[in-house]
Design an enzyme around this catalytic site. Structure first.
Site, PDB file in Angstrom:
ATOM      1  CG  HIS A 172      -5.642   1.818   5.759  1.00 58.21           C
ATOM      2  ND1 HIS A 172      -5.010   2.553   6.629  1.00 58.21           N
ATOM      3  CD2 HIS A 172      -4.523   0.724   5.407  1.00 58.21           C
ATOM      4  CE1 HIS A 172      -3.795   2.444   6.766  1.00 58.21           C
ATOM      5  NE2 HIS A 172      -3.649   1.364   6.051  1.00 58.21           N
ATOM      6  CD  GLU A 222      -5.064  -1.496   8.544  1.00 57.96           C
ATOM      7  OE1 GLU A 222      -4.066  -1.322   7.912  1.00 57.96           O
ATOM      8  OE2 GLU A 222      -6.152  -0.832   8.718  1.00 57.96           O
ATOM      9  N   GLY A 273       2.923   2.504  10.674  1.00 58.73           N
ATOM     10  CA  GLY A 273       3.845   3.500  10.359  1.00 58.73           C
ATOM     11  C   GLY A 273       4.537   3.821  11.723  1.00 58.73           C
ATOM     12  N   GLY A 276       3.036  -1.371   4.284  1.00 53.73           N
ATOM     13  CA  GLY A 276       3.201  -0.108   4.116  1.00 53.73           C
ATOM     14  C   GLY A 276       4.312   0.533   3.358  1.00 53.73           C
ATOM     15  CD  GLU A 295      -2.719   5.167   7.066  1.00 53.51           C
ATOM     16  OE1 GLU A 295      -1.580   5.049   7.612  1.00 53.51           O
ATOM     17  OE2 GLU A 295      -2.963   5.428   6.013  1.00 53.51           O
ATOM     18  CG  ASN A 335      -1.552   1.397   1.373  1.00 56.16           C
ATOM     19  OD1 ASN A 335      -1.892   1.937   0.547  1.00 56.16           O
ATOM     20  ND2 ASN A 335      -2.269   1.504   2.312  1.00 56.16           N
ATOM     21  CD1 TRP A 336       3.650   1.202  -2.649  1.00 51.44           C
ATOM     22  CD2 TRP A 336       3.731   2.823  -4.549  1.00 51.44           C
ATOM     23  NE1 TRP A 336       4.592   0.822  -3.950  1.00 51.44           N
ATOM     24  CE2 TRP A 336       4.592   1.814  -4.677  1.00 51.44           C
ATOM     25  CE3 TRP A 336       3.828   3.679  -5.654  1.00 51.44           C
ATOM     26  CZ2 TRP A 336       5.744   1.615  -5.773  1.00 51.44           C
ATOM     27  CZ3 TRP A 336       4.734   3.629  -6.423  1.00 51.44           C
ATOM     28  CH2 TRP A 336       5.450   2.583  -6.743  1.00 51.44           C
ATOM     29  CE  LYS A 337      -0.183   3.149   4.782  1.00 49.70           C
ATOM     30  NZ  LYS A 337       0.165   3.233   6.471  1.00 49.70           N
ATOM     31  CB  SER A 396       5.428  -1.626  11.440  1.00 52.27           C
ATOM     32  OG  SER A 396       5.028  -0.148  11.968  1.00 52.27           O
TER      33      SER A 396
END
Length: 247
Positions: free
Chosen positions: A92, A162, A168, A228, A94, A9-11, A207
């Protein structure tokens, strides 16, 4: 038995120049015994990424629950599919936190994705406060119950656990904690879906690195990883792919 799934997942990272990283990732994904591999890129990069590495599964990081309409700035599942996406991430942490997404919205997104032929990685996870309060399993299985789409099955749906506090931050859940949560998720899936619940892959995300991936991926009921920051370069991501090989 399904192969493990290693998804990146490149975000909100990446550029046209960064797509060069996908070349080596695609080579690793195509080797014998490799797990299934996918990379979810920003919406602007889906089409060029899919064109550059057609053998690699390119995904969207989110889709809207509606097929079309007055939703400024959003991308529908049909649009993502037309751009070349093969899968999408939904729910997700976030987005649940920053955009206030509810379980009902996540469920609608997953169902929209299925309508348009996308496979889905549906995310669930608890905060540090919820874990410290002893509510981690209850919170995460509750999210699963509220978000689980109609017609859920392993042929198109994976669940990513997650822990919010490990995303992160450089922190990673202890293997025992991951095993406990994935066992609880498996039991919840079997309770709701019957035997089909055993075929839904459970991914760990939080992570994940080349250093901790071997132990995590060897844990019972861990069928892959949602990665990530380490997915942004082939040098960091390819070793995680290798850790998932053969299973």
């Amino acid at each position: 038995m399904q192969r493990k799934l290693i998804a990146g997942n490149w975000k909100m990272n990446g550029s046209l120049a960064a797509l060069a990283e996908l070349d080596a990732i695609a080579v690793a994904a195509g080797e014998g015994g490799a797990p299934e591999v996918g990379i979810a890129v920003p919406a602007t990069l889906i089409a060029p990424a899919a064109a550059r590495v057609p053998a690699l599964a390119i995904g969207a990081q989110d889709v809207h629950g509606a097929d079309a309409g007055a939703h400024t700035g959003c991308v529908s599942a049909a649009m993502a599919r037309e751009a070349g996406a093969r899968f999408t991430i939904v729910g997700h942490s976030e987005r649940r936190a920053a955009q206030g997404e509810s379980d009902a919205e996540v469920k609608a997104k997953a169902e929209a994705a299925r309508r348009h032929g996308l496979t889905v990685i549906l995310c669930v996870g608890e905060t540090l406060a919820e874990r410290d309060a002893g509510r981690a399993v209850a919170v995460v299985t509750g999210q699963l119950a509220g978000s689980l789409p109609a017609g859920a099955g392993g042929e198109w749906l994976s669940i990513a656990y997650e822990p919010v506090w490990a995303i992160g931050t450089g922190r990673v859940a202890e293997v025992g904690d991951v095993a406990e949560m994935h066992a609880a998720l498996r039991a919840a899936l079997v309770e709701r879906l019957g035997a089909a619940g055993a075929g839904v892959r459970l991914l760990y995300g939080g992570s994940v690195t080349a250093d901790n991936a071997p132990a995590l991926l060897a844990t019972a009921n861990v069928d892959g990883a949602l990665v990530g920051g380490a997915s942004l370069t082939a040098a960091k991501f390819v070793p995680i792919i290798a850790a998932g090989a053969g299973g």
